[in-house]
Structures are given as C-alpha cells and as structure tokens.
Design an enzyme around this catalytic site. Sequence first.
Site, short mmCIF file in Angstrom:
data_model
loop_
_atom_site.label_atom_id
_atom_site.label_comp_id
_atom_site.label_asym_id
_atom_site.label_seq_id
_atom_site.Cartn_x
_atom_site.Cartn_y
_atom_site.Cartn_z
N ASP A 53 0.86 -1.17 0.00
CA ASP A 53 0.00 0.00 0.00
C ASP A 53 0.90 1.23 0.00
OD1 ASP A 53 -2.44 1.55 0.40
OD2 ASP A 53 -3.25 -0.26 1.32
N ASP A 57 -2.99 4.69 -2.49
CA ASP A 57 -4.08 5.27 -1.70
C ASP A 57 -4.47 6.66 -2.22
OD1 ASP A 57 -5.52 4.77 0.95
OD2 ASP A 57 -4.69 6.76 1.32
N GLU A 63 -6.12 3.96 -6.26
CA GLU A 63 -7.43 4.16 -5.62
C GLU A 63 -7.88 5.58 -5.94
OE1 GLU A 63 -9.70 4.11 -1.31
OE2 GLU A 63 -7.86 5.23 -1.65
N HIS A 117 -11.21 -2.90 2.86
CA HIS A 117 -11.22 -2.59 4.29
C HIS A 117 -12.06 -1.34 4.62
CE1 HIS A 117 -8.32 -0.05 2.40
NE2 HIS A 117 -8.26 0.71 3.49
N ASP A 118 -12.61 -0.69 3.58
CA ASP A 118 -13.44 0.50 3.80
C ASP A 118 -14.92 0.24 3.55
OD1 ASP A 118 -11.14 2.08 4.29
OD2 ASP A 118 -10.96 2.64 2.18
O1 ISL Z 1 -14.40 4.98 3.29
C1 ISL Z 1 -14.33 6.13 2.98
C2 ISL Z 1 -14.84 7.22 3.80
O2 ISL Z 1 -16.19 7.42 3.49
C3 ISL Z 1 -13.69 6.53 1.77
O3 ISL Z 1 -13.98 7.81 1.37
C4 ISL Z 1 -12.20 6.41 2.00
O4 ISL Z 1 -11.80 7.30 2.99
C5 ISL Z 1 -11.53 6.73 0.71
O5 ISL Z 1 -11.89 5.69 -0.12
C6 ISL Z 1 -10.05 6.77 0.87
O6 ISL Z 1 -9.59 5.59 1.43
C7 ISL Z 1 -8.23 5.41 1.63
O7 ISL Z 1 -7.61 6.52 2.24
C8 ISL Z 1 -7.97 6.81 3.58
C9 ISL Z 1 -8.02 5.60 4.48
O8 ISL Z 1 -8.70 5.91 5.66
C10 ISL Z 1 -8.71 4.43 3.82
O9 ISL Z 1 -8.67 3.31 4.66
C11 ISL Z 1 -8.03 4.20 2.51
O10 ISL Z 1 -8.51 3.07 1.84
C12 ISL Z 1 -6.95 7.78 4.08
O11 ISL Z 1 -5.67 7.27 3.88
#
Ligand code: ISL
Length: 569
Positions: free
Chosen positions: A100, A208, A267, A339-340
């Site tokens: 990541d 990310d 992402e 994971h989100d």
């Molecule tokens: O799950 C979300 C909040 O509503 C998404 O908007 C998420 O924050 C977004 O997809 C970005 O995600 C990534 O960056 C974030 C981190 O918290 C997430 O776990 C990661 O996948 C910040 O680094």
Amino acid sequence: MSIDAPWWTTAVVYQIYPRSFADSNGDGIGDLPGVTARLDHLALLGIDVLWLSPIYPSPQDDNGYDISDYQDVDPLFGTLADLDELVAQAHDRGIKIVMDLVVNHTSDEHPWFVESRSSVDSPKRDWYWWRPARPGSQPGEAGAEPTNWGSFFSGPTWEYDEASGEYYLHLFSPKQPDLNWENPEVREAVYAMMRWWLDRGVDGFRMDVINMISKELPLRDGDVPEGAAEGDGSPSYLCGPRIHEFLAEMHREVFAGRDGAFLTVGEMPGVTVEDARLFTDPDRAEVDMVFQFEHVSVDQGATKWDVLPLQLPVLKASLGRWQEGLADVGWNSLYWNNHDQPRVVSRFGDDGEYRLRSAKLLGTVLHLQRGTPYVYQGEELGMTNAPFAGIDDFLDIEAVNHFRVATGLGADPAEVLGALRTMGRDNARTPMQWDETLHAGFTDGEPWMAVNPNYTEVNAEAAVADPDSVFHHYRRLIELRKTEPAVAHGDLTMLLADDPVVYAFTRRLGDTELLVVANFSGDPVKPEVPEYAEWATGELLLGNLTNGSGPELAPWEARVHRRKVAALS
Ligand code: ISL
Ligand code: CA
C-alpha cells in the site's frame, strides 16, 4: 489460443488487512508472521497477488494509513526481516506482493512533517500545504480556516498550528497532513522510496487516494451542499490539473526500464470512466488499473451515511458502463469489498437464509466480468457485517468522529448508529475467522476488535472441508479465469438492463460464448434472456446449486453457461 495481454489480465488479487488477519504472538493484533503462516490458505484459493494494507511505522490514528516512516515495519506487525520472509515465501508459491502506497499524506509524526512544522523557514515547510488564516479573520477562530472544506473524517480540512500562526491541510484526519506534490523534492523523495521497495523485491503498489495528489491552485472555497456545515472541496483536489503528469512521471521514474512483472492500481474516489480511460491507457503509462467507487455508492445518497435500498438496475447500469467504457482502452479492477466497505453478502446479498448461495452469486457476477478481480479477506468465506451493539463497539476514526459530530448537531443517535451498522468500515475489520476455537483462531490473546460471533459457523477450516462452500466456489471462479480465455479476454454485453432482479450478461471470445444469469432475490424467477430455454439445456460451466437446471432460477441462483458459436471474423 495465444493472447498477447499483460499478466494481470488473468490474475486475481487478495487483499489483507494485516491487523485483522492472523496474530502470531498473542498480542491480539494481526502481524506479518501471522500472514506468512497462512499463505497456504491463499495458495489453495489460487490467487496470484497479495495486496498488504499498510504495515509501516505509524501512530495508528487511521490504522496505518498515517505513516511515520515509509521504509520500515511497525513493531506491531513485525520487522523488515519478517516482511522479507513473507515476500520470499509468497514468491515460492508464485504469489506476488503489492504494498500500500499512502503518499497523498503522511502522519503528522513523520520526520518530514515534524521538520515542516518546526518553523516557517524550514526547508521542508513547502513539503506540506501551509496557509495563513482567511483574510480579515482571527487565526484560530471558527471560520478562519483558509478554505471552507470539510474533511473525510468530519470537521474542517485545516488544522491551526499556534506556534507558527498558520494552518496545514489534511483531507483526512489532522494526523494525516497532505503532502505538497507541487514541490519536486516531495515527488523525488516518494519515487526514491518506491524504488527502494521494488529493489527489496515487492511487485507493485496499490496507491491510496492517488487522484487527490494534484490540487487546483489557488485553493478556493467549495460549494456548501444543502444542510451541510462545510464546503465540498473535491473539485479542487479530485483529479486535479497535474494528476496525469504526476502519474506519468512516477511511472517513468520508478518503473520504466525495470525488469519484472509489476502491478499498479490507483485508488481514485470520484474518478469517472472518461478519466479512467486516460489513467489506464497503456500508451500513456500511468497506472495499470484504478479502483473506482461508483458501484459502491449506488446505495448511498448525498453522503455515505444516507443509506438507500439497492436498485439492481442502477448497479447494473453502473458496472455495465464501466465495462463498456474500458472495453477498447484501459482495464477495470473488479471489487465488492475492501477494508473500507461493508461486507457484500450483507450489503447486496442475503446474509440470513441464503448467505452461502448469495455470497457465491455475488462472487460469480463479479469474477465473470472483464477486469482484474480483488478478493478481500473473509469474502471467500462469505463473512458478514458484525452485530455492533452500541457506539463503543465502533473503533474506526471515521465512525467515531461521525457519531460525535452528527449527534452533536442534533441527529438521532439511533439513526446514526443504524447507518454506521450498515455502511461503517468496522464491518470489514473484524478479525478473520479461521476456525471454531475461541476468537476464531485469530489470536491466543484478546483480539483488538471483537470477532463476529458467527465464527462458529463461518470459518475457513469448515469452508475448506466442505466442497460446497463459498471458499471452493471462489476457488473455482479463480481457476476459470485461467482455464477459459473468454473470462479474462472476452468482450461483454449486458442484457436485461431494466430487470429488477436478474443480472445477466454474455461474454464472447472467438467461437466461445458465455452467459451469466443471476437471481438477486429470494423468489424463483424465469430470466427473460433470449433463447434461454436452449442455453439452459446446454453446458452449465459453473453454478451455485449442485443441480441447477431448467428455465427457472431458484432464489439467489447464479449460472454460467457456455456454448460454441460461429467465430466473429
Ligand atoms: O471509506 C471512505 C470514507 O467514506 C472513503 O472515502 C475512503 O476514505 C476513501 O476511499 C479513501 O480511502 C483510503 O484513504 C484513507 C483511508 O482511511 C482508507 O482506509 C483508505 O482506503 C486515508 O488514507
Ligand atoms: Ca501480533
């Protein structure tokens, strides 16, 4: 048939959230030796690539997405030697490792930021986004922030630094200050770090929120949506003016001319099909594929907490548009979970009576599309959302902050909790369910987060032992991608766009045609697919019922048929 296509067009990626995967030392937190000890589970499933969520040193404000050292491993997860061992053991099994890459922001405890904040004259001051208070306002008072943007984790995107009298930008938590990619030194430092990891033997990066690194200048207020307290800054930071330039530069500086088979996936919240064609066009050499968010927003309104019922035609239209949009140029990633996201069997399937069948249906519909499928840990078991009793059960910074801010503004706590239970990221983060022993075999100690009580029924040991399990269905889906070229390379035609319960499409390559039909409901249905009676008496390549046949689909039944047709010239 020999097909000239990149290796990842036939690959399947498995995502591990290390903190929740397997604990080797009884401290209740998953770690790298835990992952290594479970590699045979992944080898049996047949995946090709393992994406590891962040394992770097971190204050863990956002579970490692706040990195304080890019070139080490957090003691919580082990050591660099443990990582090398994992890479070596994975490679022995033909599995690649993707790290990541979180470079839109660092932790506020990263030495770069510590230095940047130390003085307005610091040589690293300009590595982050420092701005004075809004003209005419008192620094530090409410409303004095340089722009009106709201952050992803509630509250403003600006944190006031009393010592220097300025604010710094953080699109996420105040402990995740945004790096200033306008500064070439920042970019060079990131590329050097990426090269260091590739030299170490890793096989690529999941990047990310990479479409947030280019901000439009000058930073300016966003529109304030009705009923919202803060402005929407996204037009200033999603796919900003230099994003393609930065990603092309990254590719040049990190990957170009390097021997090996790598994978890059960006992402990209808010990315459109049109943008994605550019990002993933091989001739432009930016990234191999992107994670888009449209299909995981179809059950959300103005915000993710505004939960709407699934309308299947909307989901089909969205995924169908991405299939069509990236058919001739670029490539799709395919995912339901990460994971989100809440667990897909609870979200778009039926996690009660038809848990097994609907989990297999969802896997079938996804894996039979054109693109690279991603499996999130536990998805291959049909793991479900968790029964969170109250706010104290939620640990994710996004959930905790949202509850505090929303109820502070007068929202009904029961309603806020309801939305958290449905959409909250904690659903994805309960420990992996390995077996029926205490804490599901995840740890010998006290797990950092409670195990879903359904582990006695839903666990890897039981699933591997049962040929009819979700696990073996996923194993077959993954195998099919390697053995039937139409799965990876065929074109895709959506059918029955308006049908409220049937998801249907065909795939075609040469003289092979596949038909996928899936019943997204608890009632039997006759799919209105042209010539379905003939399809139904022909070859059933894969299905989620042992004896699926006839013109009618049982509740949550999915079938993949195959037939020979006249080859297109
Ligand atoms: O799950 C979300 C909040 O509503 C998404 O908007 C998420 O924050 C977004 O997809 C970005 O995600 C990534 O960056 C974030 C981190 O918290 C997430 O776990 C990661 O996948 C910040 O680094
Ligand atoms: Ca541990």
